[in-house]
Design a protein around this motif. Structure first.
Motif, PDB file in Angstrom:
ATOM      1  N   UNK A   1      -3.479  -3.275   2.143  1.00 31.69           N
ATOM      2  CA  UNK A   1      -3.617  -3.657   0.743  1.00 31.69           C
ATOM      3  C   UNK A   1      -4.879  -4.408   0.403  1.00 31.69           C
ATOM      4  N   UNK A   2      -5.773  -4.567   1.351  1.00 37.44           N
ATOM      5  CA  UNK A   2      -7.005  -5.323   1.130  1.00 37.44           C
ATOM      6  C   UNK A   2      -8.196  -4.434   0.839  1.00 37.44           C
ATOM      7  N   UNK A   3      -8.352  -3.396   1.619  1.00 32.25           N
ATOM      8  CA  UNK A   3      -9.559  -2.595   1.560  1.00 32.25           C
ATOM      9  C   UNK A   3      -9.316  -1.296   0.817  1.00 32.25           C
ATOM     10  N   UNK A   4     -10.140  -1.028  -0.172  1.00 31.73           N
ATOM     11  CA  UNK A   4     -10.068   0.228  -0.907  1.00 31.73           C
ATOM     12  C   UNK A   4     -11.245   1.103  -0.476  1.00 31.73           C
ATOM     13  N   UNK A   5     -10.994   2.387  -0.382  1.00 36.59           N
ATOM     14  CA  UNK A   5     -12.024   3.328   0.034  1.00 36.59           C
ATOM     15  C   UNK A   5     -12.023   3.515   1.533  1.00 36.59           C
ATOM     16  N   UNK A   6     -12.627   4.588   1.962  1.00 38.93           N
ATOM     17  CA  UNK A   6     -12.687   4.873   3.389  1.00 38.93           C
ATOM     18  C   UNK A   6     -11.338   5.235   3.951  1.00 38.93           C
ATOM     19  N   UNK A   7     -11.230   5.170   5.243  1.00 36.11           N
ATOM     20  CA  UNK A   7     -10.004   5.570   5.938  1.00 36.11           C
ATOM     21  C   UNK A   7      -9.096   4.350   6.096  1.00 36.11           C
ATOM     22  N   UNK A   8      -8.473   3.974   5.000  1.00 41.28           N
ATOM     23  CA  UNK A   8      -7.570   2.824   4.954  1.00 41.28           C
ATOM     24  C   UNK A   8      -6.297   3.232   4.245  1.00 41.28           C
ATOM     25  N   UNK A   9      -5.200   2.507   4.486  1.00 44.91           N
ATOM     26  CA  UNK A   9      -4.000   2.746   3.679  1.00 44.91           C
ATOM     27  C   UNK A   9      -4.345   2.560   2.201  1.00 44.91           C
ATOM     28  N   UNK A  10      -3.874   3.457   1.356  1.00 42.09           N
ATOM     29  CA  UNK A  10      -4.175   3.430  -0.080  1.00 42.09           C
ATOM     30  C   UNK A  10      -3.543   2.187  -0.696  1.00 42.09           C
ATOM     31  N   UNK A  11      -4.328   1.176  -1.097  1.00 36.95           N
ATOM     32  CA  UNK A  11      -3.756  -0.104  -1.510  1.00 36.95           C
ATOM     33  C   UNK A  11      -3.041  -0.061  -2.859  1.00 36.95           C
ATOM     34  N   UNK A  12      -2.022  -0.864  -2.972  1.00 38.69           N
ATOM     35  CA  UNK A  12      -1.404  -1.182  -4.259  1.00 38.69           C
ATOM     36  C   UNK A  12      -1.811  -2.627  -4.510  1.00 38.69           C
ATOM     37  N   UNK A  13      -2.769  -2.802  -5.381  1.00 38.56           N
ATOM     38  CA  UNK A  13      -3.391  -4.105  -5.590  1.00 38.56           C
ATOM     39  C   UNK A  13      -2.491  -5.043  -6.385  1.00 38.56           C
ATOM     40  N   UNK A  14      -2.805  -6.329  -6.351  1.00 39.40           N
ATOM     41  CA  UNK A  14      -2.036  -7.331  -7.094  1.00 39.40           C
ATOM     42  C   UNK A  14      -1.939  -6.983  -8.568  1.00 39.40           C
ATOM     43  N   UNK A  15      -2.994  -6.379  -9.122  1.00 40.37           N
ATOM     44  CA  UNK A  15      -2.992  -6.019 -10.540  1.00 40.37           C
ATOM     45  C   UNK A  15      -2.020  -4.880 -10.861  1.00 40.37           C
ATOM     46  N   UNK A  16      -1.541  -4.183  -9.839  1.00 41.00           N
ATOM     47  CA  UNK A  16      -0.642  -3.042 -10.030  1.00 41.00           C
ATOM     48  C   UNK A  16       0.815  -3.359  -9.709  1.00 41.00           C
ATOM     49  N   UNK A  17       1.106  -4.605  -9.420  1.00 38.80           N
ATOM     50  CA  UNK A  17       2.474  -4.980  -9.046  1.00 38.80           C
ATOM     51  C   UNK A  17       2.798  -6.364  -9.579  1.00 38.80           C
ATOM     52  N   UNK A  18       4.081  -6.659  -9.644  1.00 41.75           N
ATOM     53  CA  UNK A  18       4.547  -8.002  -9.984  1.00 41.75           C
ATOM     54  C   UNK A  18       5.667  -8.369  -9.029  1.00 41.75           C
ATOM     55  N   UNK A  19       5.917  -9.657  -8.916  1.00 41.02           N
ATOM     56  CA  UNK A  19       6.987 -10.154  -8.066  1.00 41.02           C
ATOM     57  C   UNK A  19       8.016 -10.860  -8.919  1.00 41.02           C
TER      58      UNK A  19
ATOM     59  N   UNK B   1       0.858  -1.184   0.000  1.00 39.98           N
ATOM     60  CA  UNK B   1       0.000   0.000   0.000  1.00 39.98           C
ATOM     61  C   UNK B   1       0.896   1.236   0.000  1.00 39.98           C
ATOM     62  N   UNK B   2       0.343   2.342  -0.454  1.00 38.34           N
ATOM     63  CA  UNK B   2       1.042   3.603  -0.289  1.00 38.34           C
ATOM     64  C   UNK B   2       0.938   4.017   1.169  1.00 38.34           C
ATOM     65  N   UNK B   3       1.947   4.674   1.669  1.00 43.03           N
ATOM     66  CA  UNK B   3       1.933   5.116   3.062  1.00 43.03           C
ATOM     67  C   UNK B   3       1.138   6.413   3.178  1.00 43.03           C
ATOM     68  N   UNK B   4      -0.138   6.323   2.849  1.00 44.39           N
ATOM     69  CA  UNK B   4      -1.039   7.455   3.013  1.00 44.39           C
ATOM     70  C   UNK B   4      -2.474   6.958   3.151  1.00 44.39           C
ATOM     71  N   UNK B   5      -3.239   7.685   3.921  1.00 44.59           N
ATOM     72  CA  UNK B   5      -4.629   7.357   4.215  1.00 44.59           C
ATOM     73  C   UNK B   5      -5.521   7.790   3.056  1.00 44.59           C
ATOM     74  N   UNK B   6      -6.485   6.977   2.691  1.00 44.05           N
ATOM     75  CA  UNK B   6      -7.368   7.287   1.563  1.00 44.05           C
ATOM     76  C   UNK B   6      -8.300   8.464   1.843  1.00 44.05           C
ATOM     77  N   UNK B   7      -8.535   8.791   3.072  1.00 40.49           N
ATOM     78  CA  UNK B   7      -9.361   9.940   3.424  1.00 40.49           C
ATOM     79  C   UNK B   7      -8.479  11.144   3.772  1.00 40.49           C
ATOM     80  N   UNK B   8      -7.436  10.929   4.529  1.00 44.50           N
ATOM     81  CA  UNK B   8      -6.621  12.021   5.070  1.00 44.50           C
ATOM     82  C   UNK B   8      -5.456  12.440   4.186  1.00 44.50           C
ATOM     83  N   UNK B   9      -5.277  11.825   3.024  1.00 43.32           N
ATOM     84  CA  UNK B   9      -4.087  12.072   2.208  1.00 43.32           C
ATOM     85  C   UNK B   9      -3.870  13.543   1.886  1.00 43.32           C
TER      86      UNK B   9
END
Length: 97
Positions: free
Chosen positions: A51-69, A14-22
């Motif tokens: 990285x699980x919850x999108x929306x609301x006051x959660x860490x801004x996720x970086x989803x599986x579709x946006x990354x590779x290993x 996830x990005x180190x920022x809150x989805x509401x407070x960013x």
């Protein structure tokens, strides 16, 4: 960015920022024990929520579709990062010099 392996071995990002407070300038997280705490609103999240919850006051996720290993590395494209840059424009937090 926050990248971690939870108790089940799942990689979470996830990005180190809150989805509401960013845009407050203080919507970044600090680790306190086994939780991340938003420095603006005080909400806390356990590592298995990252990285699980999108929306609301959660860490801004970086989803599986946006990354590779690749072995022990996490790859996130420059274009994805550039397109996400507006969530950090107002930061006043500890990471600013």
């Amino acid at each position: 960015m926050v990248a971690l392996k939870d108790a089940d071995g799942t990689i979470r990002t996830a990005f180190n920022t809150c989805q509401i407070c960013y845009d407050s300038g203080n919507g970044y997280y600090k680790q306190e024990g086994d939780k991340l705490v938003c420095q603006n609103c005080g909400n806390s999240f356990t590592m298995d929520q990252i990285g699980e919850t999108a929306g609301g006051c959660n860490p801004w996720p970086i989803l599986e579709s946006d990354r590779t290993f690749e072995e022990s590395e996490i790859h996130i494209s420059y274009d994805f990062l550039k397109n996400s840059s507006e969530i950090f424009e107002n930061w006043k937090g500890a990471y600013q010099s």
